[in-house]
Every structure is written in C-alpha cells, then in structure tokens.
Write a protein that holds these residues in place. Structure first.
Motif, PDB file in Angstrom:
ATOM      1  N   LEU A 111       0.906  -1.135   0.000  1.00  0.00           N
ATOM      2  CA  LEU A 111       0.000   0.000   0.000  1.00  0.00           C
ATOM      3  C   LEU A 111       0.946   1.185   0.000  1.00  0.00           C
ATOM      4  O   LEU A 111       1.652   1.414   0.975  1.00  0.00           O
ATOM      5  CB  LEU A 111      -0.863  -0.015   1.258  1.00  0.00           C
ATOM      6  N   ALA A 113      -2.196   9.956   0.610  1.00  0.00           N
ATOM      7  CA  ALA A 113      -2.745   8.746   1.228  1.00  0.00           C
ATOM      8  C   ALA A 113      -3.662   8.055   0.230  1.00  0.00           C
ATOM      9  O   ALA A 113      -4.412   8.698  -0.490  1.00  0.00           O
ATOM     10  CB  ALA A 113      -3.521   9.104   2.488  1.00  0.00           C
ATOM     11  N   ALA A 145      -6.650   5.101  -0.269  1.00  0.00           N
ATOM     12  CA  ALA A 145      -7.653   4.334   0.465  1.00  0.00           C
ATOM     13  C   ALA A 145      -8.110   3.176  -0.401  1.00  0.00           C
ATOM     14  O   ALA A 145      -8.010   3.208  -1.615  1.00  0.00           O
ATOM     15  CB  ALA A 145      -8.835   5.228   0.817  1.00  0.00           C
ATOM     16  N   GLY A 146      -8.613   2.133   0.243  1.00  0.00           N
ATOM     17  CA  GLY A 146      -9.191   1.017  -0.486  1.00  0.00           C
ATOM     18  C   GLY A 146      -8.221  -0.088  -0.836  1.00  0.00           C
ATOM     19  O   GLY A 146      -8.630  -1.102  -1.350  1.00  0.00           O
ATOM     20  N   SER A 147      -6.932   0.075  -0.568  1.00  0.00           N
ATOM     21  CA  SER A 147      -5.951  -0.954  -0.870  1.00  0.00           C
ATOM     22  C   SER A 147      -5.465  -1.579   0.422  1.00  0.00           C
ATOM     23  O   SER A 147      -5.347  -0.909   1.436  1.00  0.00           O
ATOM     24  CB  SER A 147      -4.758  -0.360  -1.613  1.00  0.00           C
ATOM     25  N   PRO A 202      -7.601  -3.789   6.541  1.00  0.00           N
ATOM     26  CA  PRO A 202      -7.910  -2.684   7.451  1.00  0.00           C
ATOM     27  C   PRO A 202      -6.707  -2.207   8.268  1.00  0.00           C
ATOM     28  O   PRO A 202      -6.536  -0.998   8.451  1.00  0.00           O
ATOM     29  CB  PRO A 202      -8.993  -3.252   8.370  1.00  0.00           C
ATOM     30  N   ARG A 241      -4.339  -0.206   6.025  1.00  0.00           N
ATOM     31  CA  ARG A 241      -4.870   1.134   5.764  1.00  0.00           C
ATOM     32  C   ARG A 241      -4.714   2.032   6.989  1.00  0.00           C
ATOM     33  O   ARG A 241      -4.403   3.217   6.863  1.00  0.00           O
ATOM     34  CB  ARG A 241      -6.330   1.048   5.320  1.00  0.00           C
ATOM     35  N   THR A 242      -4.905   1.466   8.182  1.00  0.00           N
ATOM     36  CA  THR A 242      -4.728   2.241   9.412  1.00  0.00           C
ATOM     37  C   THR A 242      -3.280   2.673   9.576  1.00  0.00           C
ATOM     38  O   THR A 242      -2.996   3.830   9.907  1.00  0.00           O
ATOM     39  CB  THR A 242      -5.184   1.418  10.638  1.00  0.00           C
ATOM     40  N   HIS A 285      -1.055   3.067   7.253  1.00  0.00           N
ATOM     41  CA  HIS A 285      -0.787   4.071   6.232  1.00  0.00           C
ATOM     42  C   HIS A 285      -1.345   5.425   6.653  1.00  0.00           C
ATOM     43  O   HIS A 285      -0.643   6.448   6.578  1.00  0.00           O
ATOM     44  CB  HIS A 285      -1.391   3.622   4.901  1.00  0.00           C
ATOM     45  N   ALA A 286      -2.572   5.453   7.127  1.00  0.00           N
ATOM     46  CA  ALA A 286      -3.208   6.716   7.513  1.00  0.00           C
ATOM     47  C   ALA A 286      -2.500   7.362   8.703  1.00  0.00           C
ATOM     48  O   ALA A 286      -2.261   8.576   8.711  1.00  0.00           O
ATOM     49  CB  ALA A 286      -4.681   6.474   7.841  1.00  0.00           C
TER      50      ALA A 286
END
Length: 125
Positions: free
Chosen positions: A6, A12, A14-16, A19, A22-23, A25-26
């Motif tokens: 990712l 950033a 999203a969608g890749s 969960p 993605r967290t 990454h965010a």
C-alpha cells in the motif's frame, strides 16, 4: 520491498490492503507527512492465516527525520502506531529515511527472512 504494498508518494491511498494496513498508512501519513510511504503486509510469509495482518514492513521518507539518528526515527514511527503495536501488530520492520537519503538511493533493502516458529510451538534444544 516485496509483498503486497500500500504505497503513495505524498498522498494517502484508500481502499488498498487490509484494514490494519490502511490504518498504518493513515496514521504514518498524519504523523510524519511522508514524501514517500510504503506499507508491506508480510503476514503470509510468517505462516499466519489468510488476512491475519500481524507482520508489516514500512518504508517512510519524511523531512521529520532530518538530523535524527535511526533510533529516534523509529521512535516516531512507534509513537504513531502505539495502539496497533499494543494490539494486533506483532512485528514491524522500519526503514526510515530523509528525502535527501531517498533521493540519493531510492532502493529498499529486502525484507529479512522469516525465522519461523511461534509462541505456541515447543522448541527443541
């Protein structure tokens, strides 16, 4: 970096990924404002069930790392992911570089090999 990625260069995505990916990454994006960020889910290489999301590698390039030794850089990453490291995230490989370091060598070292084993296995000695 090998494995499912990712990644983003300054934005950033999203969608890749799952969960937890993605967290991660965010949270790293919010805390470190990276110019380059890769989040790699290494869980399948460590014998976990599908979708386990327990072992990750991150490559973070951020101006926030300027003038900091590697230990301090890793502490910034750990601080951003405090909740995840206390819970579902079992292992995290961190590559933390400044934009200047990344510009001079934009390659990530290979992920370390899995040494196998788990807390549930009995070791022979």
């Amino acid at each position: 970096m090998r494995g499912p990625l990712l990644s983003a260069a300054g934005v950033a995505m999203a969608g890749s990924g799952g969960p937890l990916a993605r967290t991660i990454h965010a949270k790293l994006t919010a805390a470190l404002q990276p110019t380059h960020l890769e989040v790699r889910d290494d869980s399948p290489r460590h014998g976990g069930p599908p979708g386990a999301e327990t072992h990750f590698g991150v490559l973070v390039v951020s101006g926030r790392f300027a003038g900091l030794p590697p230990l301090q850089r890793h502490r910034l990453v750990h601080e951003a992911l405090r909740d995840e490291l206390a819970g579902p995230l079992h292992a995290l490989q961190i590559i933390a570089r400044t934009p200047q370091q990344w510009q001079s060598d934009p390659r990530a070292p290979p992920a370390p090999p899995c040494l196998g084993g788990s807390k549930q296995e009995r070791r022979r000695g």
